[in-house]
Design a protein around this motif. Structure first.
Motif, PDB file in Angstrom:
ATOM      1  N   PRO A 211       6.211  -9.819  -6.015  1.00  0.00           N
ATOM      2  CA  PRO A 211       7.652  -9.990  -5.473  1.00  0.00           C
ATOM      3  C   PRO A 211       8.454  -8.746  -5.921  1.00  0.00           C
ATOM      4  O   PRO A 211       7.930  -8.082  -7.163  1.00  0.00           O
ATOM      5  N   GLN A 212       9.725  -8.424  -5.282  1.00  0.00           N
ATOM      6  CA  GLN A 212      10.248  -6.985  -5.774  1.00  0.00           C
ATOM      7  C   GLN A 212      10.581  -7.181  -7.254  1.00  0.00           C
ATOM      8  O   GLN A 212      10.741  -6.412  -7.810  1.00  0.00           O
ATOM      9  N   ASN A 213      11.073  -8.274  -7.460  1.00  0.00           N
ATOM     10  CA  ASN A 213      11.545  -8.540  -8.970  1.00  0.00           C
ATOM     11  C   ASN A 213      10.384  -9.269  -9.664  1.00  0.00           C
ATOM     12  O   ASN A 213      10.163 -10.409  -9.364  1.00  0.00           O
ATOM     13  N   PRO A 214       9.827  -8.712 -10.779  1.00  0.00           N
ATOM     14  CA  PRO A 214       8.872  -9.506 -11.397  1.00  0.00           C
ATOM     15  C   PRO A 214       9.145 -10.561 -11.857  1.00  0.00           C
ATOM     16  O   PRO A 214       8.271 -11.531 -12.445  1.00  0.00           O
ATOM     17  N   VAL A 215      10.518 -10.789 -12.400  1.00  0.00           N
ATOM     18  CA  VAL A 215      10.946 -12.007 -12.977  1.00  0.00           C
ATOM     19  C   VAL A 215      11.168 -12.999 -11.973  1.00  0.00           C
ATOM     20  O   VAL A 215      11.961 -12.819 -11.044  1.00  0.00           O
ATOM     21  N   ALA A 216      10.808 -14.285 -11.945  1.00  0.00           N
ATOM     22  CA  ALA A 216      10.831 -15.283 -11.089  1.00  0.00           C
ATOM     23  C   ALA A 216      12.341 -15.496 -10.732  1.00  0.00           C
ATOM     24  O   ALA A 216      13.120 -15.316 -11.812  1.00  0.00           O
ATOM     25  N   ARG A 217      12.603 -15.805  -9.470  1.00  0.00           N
ATOM     26  CA  ARG A 217      14.204 -15.752  -9.089  1.00  0.00           C
ATOM     27  C   ARG A 217      14.739 -16.889  -9.683  1.00  0.00           C
ATOM     28  O   ARG A 217      15.942 -16.943  -9.721  1.00  0.00           O
ATOM     29  N   ASN A 218      13.894 -17.568 -10.272  1.00  0.00           N
ATOM     30  CA  ASN A 218      14.877 -19.030 -10.867  1.00  0.00           C
ATOM     31  C   ASN A 218      15.128 -18.860 -11.966  1.00  0.00           C
ATOM     32  O   ASN A 218      15.359 -19.898 -13.003  1.00  0.00           O
ATOM     33  N   ILE A 219      14.799 -17.675 -12.944  1.00  0.00           N
ATOM     34  CA  ILE A 219      15.234 -17.608 -14.167  1.00  0.00           C
ATOM     35  C   ILE A 219      16.506 -16.597 -14.315  1.00  0.00           C
ATOM     36  O   ILE A 219      16.511 -15.374 -13.575  1.00  0.00           O
ATOM     37  N   THR A 220      17.432 -17.023 -15.081  1.00  0.00           N
ATOM     38  CA  THR A 220      18.574 -16.272 -15.142  1.00  0.00           C
ATOM     39  C   THR A 220      18.406 -15.357 -16.418  1.00  0.00           C
ATOM     40  O   THR A 220      18.189 -16.114 -17.820  1.00  0.00           O
ATOM     41  N   HIS A 221      18.330 -14.202 -16.540  1.00  0.00           N
ATOM     42  CA  HIS A 221      17.973 -13.566 -17.800  1.00  0.00           C
ATOM     43  C   HIS A 221      19.035 -12.382 -18.056  1.00  0.00           C
ATOM     44  O   HIS A 221      19.477 -11.666 -17.188  1.00  0.00           O
TER      45      HIS A 221
END
Length: 411
Positions: A211-221
């Motif tokens: 995915p474009q963002n390597p961090v999963a979408r359901n993680i707020t970081h």
């Protein structure tokens, strides 16, 4: 497509239904049919995407469909992994999927007595999950025979290379039949990994879930700018403001893990640690107590960042930023797994800002800044339960840890 629509054994469908598996993840959807056809697979997918089930489901199905044979004939599937914790976790997944079949899976790894593992091997096994060191020990002693291997799986291959296992992997190939199916799973890909992968697989189906963002979408970081010596007070605040949450704290070194543990102890906050200098029994106990929620705080080095699936981690706190930018993704991926939401916060001291820049470049986007007002910052320091702030006490903790480590090495 649902799992019930797959042409897999009814016993496996039953176990998947019991485990709450309804629809395949992207990596499972793409990998399962290819593996069931006997194809070699090279799969690149980020942590938390369901990689283990992507190979465990079709492997159990393939082996369960074979004509019954004596296990004395040898191991049919070998899964190589970089760490003990990951070996245990993958074995649990295989056991869950194979529970209504006759397929037997076990794990062997170092740091514990080998006699019980040898006893398990002698009773017969279809699927062996192992770390390289212990496997080669048992091969050299004649307890493991690899001449009947039909399927080789390398999981977290990039991490195995980081840990220096490339020669072990190359040596392993000499023991295996040439006519085998090879499944190569990695969270990242570079020239070194690509070279190793293509030396093992033949006409592999390549699968890349990126995915474009390597961090999963359901993680707020987010990231908070905090002085190095003040981090423990902000960790105390996060913990006390979330008393019922399961929090995984990542630090850079073993010494730091013990220092943070001592600081929390002074604050009367119960925690456990896991790092490379701990006895395997203690590491397993720490993981078990955190998994069950008996202890809400686990302090870990990066040995636990890769591949470990701990259910219901609410928060990940990067107490120290990781040395390698890609490890940021693996760390925060311990929360927000599956459909669950997760929160990750990083503490960045002034001296760590260059590391933060590398992480943001790797992610391809900036991390949201958690703004802390001067008043909030001062109040966090003023209301701490930790009144020990002198250098002598901190140095004493380090000396005690180093002393324990030396005694352990002498035993």
């Amino acid at each position: 497509m649902k799992f019930e629509d797959y042409h897999i054994a009814p016993e496996i469908k039953r176990s998947l239904e019991k485990a709450g598996f309804k629809r395949p993840t992207d990596i499972q959807f793409k990998a399962i049919p290819a593996i069931m056809k006997g194809e070699d697979v090279l799969a690149i997918a980020q942590t938390g995407t369901g990689k283990t089930a992507a190979f465990a489901i079709p492997v159990v199905d393939l082996l369960s469909r074979q004509k019954p044979s004596s296990r004395a004939e040898g191991i049919k599937c070998l899964v190589m992994v970089p760490t003990r914790e990951l070996a245990i976790q993958i074995t649990e997944v295989f056991e869950r999927i194979a529970q209504y079949t006759s397929i037997k899976a076990i794990s062997v790894f170092g740091g514990v007595e080998q006699a019980p593992q040898i006893a398990q091997l002698e009773r017969g096994v279809d699927i062996l999950i192992s770390t390289p060191g212990r496997m080669f020990d048992l091969v050299s002693q004649g307890h493991i025979k690899l001449n009947r291997i039909e399927i080789l799986i390398l999981d977290e291959a990039d991490h195995m290379l980081d840990l220096g296992f490339i020669k072990d992997i190359q040596d392993l190939i000499k023991f295996l039949p040439k006519n085998r199916q090879t499944l190569f799973f990695s969270a990242t890909i570079n020239e070194k990994i690509k070279k190793l992968a293509y030396s093992l697989v033949r006409n592999a189906i390549r699968i890349q879930i990126s995915p474009q963002n390597p961090v999963a979408r359901n993680i707020t970081h987010s990231v908070a700018f905090i002085g190095m010596d003040d981090k423990r007070f902000f960790l105390e605040r996060v913990i006390k403001e979330n008393p019922d949450k399961k929090i995984l704290v990542f630090v850079r070194t073993k010494v730091r893990a013990e220092r943070v543990f001592k600081a929390l102890e002074r604050m009367e906050i119960e925690a456990v640690t896991i790092h490379g200098d701990k006895e395997q029994k203690d590491r397993l106990e720490a993981m078990a107590s955190f998994r069950k929620g008996e202890v809400k705080i686990l302090i870990a080095t990066d040995v636990s960042a890769r591949g470990i699936d701990i259910a219901n981690v609410d928060y990940v706190v990067n107490y120290d930023l990781p040395e390698q930018a890609e490890n940021y993704v693996h760390r925060v991926g311990r929360t927000g797994r599956g459909v669950q939401k997760g929160i990750a916060v990083s503490f960045c001291s002034p001296e760590e800002k260059p590391v933060l820049d590398e992480i943001q470049e790797y992610l391809g986007q900036p991390i949201d800044i958690l703004k802390i007002s001067t008043t909030d910052y001062s109040e966090t320091l003023d209301f701490t339960a930790d009144t020990t702030d002198d250098l002598k006490s901190l140095m004493k903790e380090v000396e005690e840890f180093e002393s324990r480590k030396k005694k352990h090495k002498k035993r």
